[in-house]
Design an enzyme around this catalytic site. Sequence first.
Site, PDB file in Angstrom:
ATOM      1  N   PHE A 138       0.856  -1.184   0.000  1.00  0.00           N
ATOM      2  CA  PHE A 138       0.000   0.000   0.000  1.00  0.00           C
ATOM      3  C   PHE A 138       0.897   1.240   0.000  1.00  0.00           C
ATOM      4  O   PHE A 138       1.868   1.298   0.741  1.00  0.00           O
ATOM      5  CB  PHE A 138      -0.922  -0.020   1.224  1.00  0.00           C
TER       6      PHE A 138
ATOM      7  N   ALA B  21       0.105  -2.473   5.774  1.00  0.00           N
ATOM      8  CA  ALA B  21       0.819  -2.380   7.051  1.00  0.00           C
ATOM      9  C   ALA B  21       0.245  -3.324   8.104  1.00  0.00           C
ATOM     10  O   ALA B  21       0.979  -3.821   8.953  1.00  0.00           O
ATOM     11  CB  ALA B  21       0.799  -0.943   7.558  1.00  0.00           C
ATOM     12  N   PHE B  22      -1.051  -3.582   8.044  1.00  0.00           N
ATOM     13  CA  PHE B  22      -1.668  -4.466   9.030  1.00  0.00           C
ATOM     14  C   PHE B  22      -1.093  -5.883   8.937  1.00  0.00           C
ATOM     15  O   PHE B  22      -1.012  -6.590   9.943  1.00  0.00           O
ATOM     16  CB  PHE B  22      -3.190  -4.489   8.845  1.00  0.00           C
ATOM     17  N   GLU B  23      -0.679  -6.277   7.743  1.00  0.00           N
ATOM     18  CA  GLU B  23      -0.131  -7.620   7.537  1.00  0.00           C
ATOM     19  C   GLU B  23       1.356  -7.724   7.873  1.00  0.00           C
ATOM     20  O   GLU B  23       1.905  -8.826   7.955  1.00  0.00           O
ATOM     21  CB  GLU B  23      -0.361  -8.067   6.088  1.00  0.00           C
TER      22      GLU B  23
ATOM     23  N   VAL C 141       4.238   2.477   4.601  1.00  0.00           N
ATOM     24  CA  VAL C 141       3.795   3.867   4.645  1.00  0.00           C
ATOM     25  C   VAL C 141       2.331   3.900   5.062  1.00  0.00           C
ATOM     26  O   VAL C 141       1.483   3.297   4.403  1.00  0.00           O
ATOM     27  CB  VAL C 141       3.944   4.542   3.262  1.00  0.00           C
TER      28      VAL C 141
ATOM     29  N   SER D 298      -9.068  10.915   6.509  1.00  0.00           N
ATOM     30  CA  SER D 298     -10.117  11.664   7.212  1.00  0.00           C
ATOM     31  C   SER D 298     -10.924  10.799   8.172  1.00  0.00           C
ATOM     32  O   SER D 298     -11.884  11.273   8.774  1.00  0.00           O
ATOM     33  CB  SER D 298     -11.046  12.321   6.189  1.00  0.00           C
TER      34      SER D 298
ATOM     35  N   HIS E  27      -9.228   5.249  10.696  1.00  0.00           N
ATOM     36  CA  HIS E  27      -8.525   4.081  10.171  1.00  0.00           C
ATOM     37  C   HIS E  27      -7.009   4.191  10.381  1.00  0.00           C
ATOM     38  O   HIS E  27      -6.354   3.215  10.761  1.00  0.00           O
ATOM     39  CB  HIS E  27      -8.853   3.920   8.677  1.00  0.00           C
TER      40      HIS E  27
ATOM     41  N   PHE F 140      12.276  -1.162  12.633  1.00  0.00           N
ATOM     42  CA  PHE F 140      11.012  -0.519  12.267  1.00  0.00           C
ATOM     43  C   PHE F 140      11.265   0.640  11.316  1.00  0.00           C
ATOM     44  O   PHE F 140      11.843   1.656  11.701  1.00  0.00           O
ATOM     45  CB  PHE F 140      10.328  -0.016  13.545  1.00  0.00           C
TER      46      PHE F 140
END
Length: 155
Positions: free
Chosen positions: A24, A58-60, A82, A87, A90, A115
């Site tokens: 992403f 990023a969640f994965e 990234v 808005s 999330h 990180f």
Amino acid sequence: MQVQNIEGSLNASGLKFALVVSRFNDFIGQKLVEGAIDCIVRHGGSADEITVIRCPGAFELPSVTRKAMLSGKYDAIVTLGVIIRGSTPHFDVIAAEATKGIAQVGMEAAIPVSFGVLTTENLEQAIERAGTKAGNKGFDAALAAIEMANLYKQL
């Protein structure tokens, strides 16, 4: 009696790295990957000893990082991605969970997990941190991984 000091060197020679990167916002993420590879090679590492592992977002990152860590193939893992504020809430959820998950894997790991995930307010800040005004945070994360891999070998 003399105090013993232990610290890692910045020599990447002979070390194997996994760069775990979220796709992403890939046009920025790819710049982080390039910075990390540049750092490793500049510090004596070989491109042949670098594996880039791409995941959706990023969640994965934490679960893929854990799987890479458990493989036993690497001396260090660099997480890259990234997350740009939008808005909705999330951003807060994803940034917190990705950070917490990567930190948890790092605490479980027998190898260092660094990180290099950008969490920015806007696209401009992300671009600045991926190789323009504010340096390249992928380079910085790889530098930390090199030092930590050498430190771990001494402990």
